[in-house]
Design a protein around this motif. Structure first.
Motif, PDB file in Angstrom:
ATOM      1  N   HIS A 129       0.664  -1.263   0.075  1.00 21.78           N
ATOM      2  CA  HIS A 129      -0.083   0.086   0.194  1.00 21.78           C
ATOM      3  C   HIS A 129       1.027   1.355   0.113  1.00 21.78           C
ATOM      4  CE1 HIS A 129      -3.779  -2.505   0.716  1.00 21.78           C
ATOM      5  NE2 HIS A 129      -2.934  -3.116   1.731  1.00 21.78           N
ATOM      6  N   TYR A 130       2.051   1.135  -0.032  1.00 25.61           N
ATOM      7  CA  TYR A 130       2.970   2.506  -0.027  1.00 25.61           C
ATOM      8  C   TYR A 130       2.787   3.244  -1.136  1.00 25.61           C
ATOM      9  CZ  TYR A 130       5.214   1.352   4.447  1.00 25.61           C
ATOM     10  OH  TYR A 130       5.579   0.809   5.673  1.00 25.61           O
ATOM     11  N   PHE A 131       2.766   4.555  -1.201  1.00 27.42           N
ATOM     12  CA  PHE A 131       2.968   5.246  -2.352  1.00 27.42           C
ATOM     13  C   PHE A 131       3.396   6.781  -2.196  1.00 27.42           C
ATOM     14  CE2 PHE A 131      -0.937   6.849  -0.140  1.00 27.42           C
ATOM     15  CZ  PHE A 131      -1.016   8.012  -0.492  1.00 27.42           C
ATOM     16  N   ARG A 132       3.560   7.543  -3.199  1.00 31.76           N
ATOM     17  CA  ARG A 132       4.145   8.795  -3.107  1.00 31.76           C
ATOM     18  C   ARG A 132       3.506   9.429  -4.245  1.00 31.76           C
ATOM     19  NH1 ARG A 132       7.632  11.650  -5.331  1.00 31.76           N
ATOM     20  NH2 ARG A 132       7.837  12.988  -3.425  1.00 31.76           N
ATOM     21  N   HIS A 133       3.290  10.875  -4.435  1.00 32.63           N
ATOM     22  CA  HIS A 133       2.874  11.620  -5.458  1.00 32.63           C
ATOM     23  C   HIS A 133       3.869  12.335  -5.974  1.00 32.63           C
ATOM     24  CE1 HIS A 133      -1.286   9.962  -5.578  1.00 32.63           C
ATOM     25  NE2 HIS A 133      -1.463  10.658  -4.567  1.00 32.63           N
ATOM     26  N   GLN A 134       4.293  12.449  -7.056  1.00 32.43           N
ATOM     27  CA  GLN A 134       5.585  13.218  -7.691  1.00 32.43           C
ATOM     28  C   GLN A 134       5.254  14.767  -7.382  1.00 32.43           C
ATOM     29  OE1 GLN A 134       8.486  11.920  -8.869  1.00 32.43           O
ATOM     30  NE2 GLN A 134       7.520   9.823  -8.112  1.00 32.43           N
ATOM     31  N   GLU A 135       4.271  15.165  -7.410  1.00 29.81           N
ATOM     32  CA  GLU A 135       3.916  16.512  -7.320  1.00 29.81           C
ATOM     33  C   GLU A 135       4.033  17.089  -5.826  1.00 29.81           C
ATOM     34  OE1 GLU A 135      -0.386  14.473  -7.446  1.00 29.81           O
ATOM     35  OE2 GLU A 135       1.675  14.352  -8.284  1.00 29.81           O
TER      36      GLU A 135
END
Length: 343
Positions: free
Chosen positions: A80-86
């Motif tokens: 479930h890990y994520f990040r948004h480039q923005e």
């Protein structure tokens, strides 16, 4: 007639920039605490936890979870890990990934952190309210507020991540704190519990905090303070830290070659809006078989007397009608009826 001042300072413009006039004030005078002053060895020592939160805004509790439980949580969280480039460094550095709504992503997070009895008891102690309301039949009704899960976020701070900026967690709720000489009940609208899922130390990005900053006023920011009051919350896997929403804190730089993982859960008052929406994109069937305790913590019960109702029914009882019969909370919208005596 005077009213609450909705604006904390005056501003002026010069050379195309806006400036604020903020009075200078000496903060955090007196003896600086040692790290050991923050530590409680037994999570059942409720009195000690409360006393340290009142004094310092923080309390470290050793061995809050078993390391085996932490390892199980990490396995559940891994997909479930994520990040948004923005994000681009705001709010987090590019090396950091997160799991939001971890209480939904990890059943063990829900059971062992969100529904933990000590977490609930401490949160309720600092945030519950009891208020009395006049009703037209000449009697008073009393209602008590409860607490709900405000956010449940896992932060995986990767190697090379830089310092996070100091902040108060309750800034999203526009909670402006009066400056205090000692702790005052009613000022806080959040209580947090952080659990180290890996060791957290000064090298790998442990959270740092300004001890005593929970007593600062709204303009007493972390721009000038006694550096001896800045402490790194160095924790072993499974250690926990209680934190008031008014305490200035921030993640630190990770100078190691491994990830630092911490679970940060915050409770808030039930009549305040939650940071994370736990409901809108979930099918009703996801919640149907949850306990009343879980639905209440997720904000799916009314805040008495009737804040957040569906047709004047609790969302919990709409999702599972059987719960109403099993729960005393389904018996009415008020804690009690009070008959006034005028003297």
């Amino acid at each position: 007639m005077s009213t609450k001042n909705l604006h904390l300072f005056d501003t002026f413009e010069k050379d195309g920039k806006k400036f604020a006039r903020i009075p200078k004030h000496t903060i955090n005078a007196g003896t600086s605490p040692k790290y050991s002053d923050l530590v409680v060895k037994d999570k059942s020592d409720f009195k000690a936890i409360v006393e340290k939160l009142e004094l310092y805004g923080l309390c470290v509790v050793k061995h809050y979870l078993e390391p085996e439980t932490c390892e199980h949580i990490k396995k559940e969280l891994e997909p479930h890990y994520f990040r948004h480039q923005e994000w681009n460094g705001s709010p987090f550095p590019k090396e950091t990934t997160v799991v939001t709504r971890a209480a939904l992503a990890s059943p063990t997070c829900m059971d062992k952190i969100a529904l933990d009895d000590t977490f609930y008891k401490v949160s309720y102690h600092f945030m519950s309210e009891s208020n009395v309301f006049w009703i037209g039949d000449g009697k008073l009704r009393r209602s008590e507020t409860d607490v709900q899960l405000y956010s449940s976020i896992i932060y995986r701070v990767g190697a090379g991540a830089g310092d996070q900026m100091y902040h108060r967690e309750d800034m999203a709720l526009h909670n402006a704190h009066p400056r205090r000489e000692k702790y005052h009940y009613g000022d806080d609208v959040q209580v947090g519990l952080a659990v180290a899922l890996t060791p957290m130390n000064k090298t790998n990005g442990a959270t740092r905090a300004i001890i005593g900053s929970h007593l600062w006023g709204p303009l007493d920011g972390p721009y000038e303070f006694d550096p001896q009051r800045e402490l790194y919350l160095e924790l072993e896997e499974g250690d926990g830290t209680f934190m008031l929403g008014s305490t200035y804190h921030a993640a630190s730089s990770n100078h190691s070659d491994a990830d630092r993982i911490g679970a940060f859960f915050f409770m808030s008052k039930t009549y305040l809006r939650q940071e994370e929406n736990y409901h809108a994109d979930m099918e009703p069937a996801f919640f149907e078989n949850m306990s009343f305790k879980a639905l209440k913590i997720l904000g799916l019960h009314t805040s008495l007397p009737f804040c957040g109702h569906i047709g004047y029914r609790s969302p919990a009882f709409v999702l599972n009608p059987k719960l109403k019969e099993a729960s005393q909370a389904g018996k009415g919208n008020y804690t009690e009826v009070i008959y006034p005596v005028f003297e």
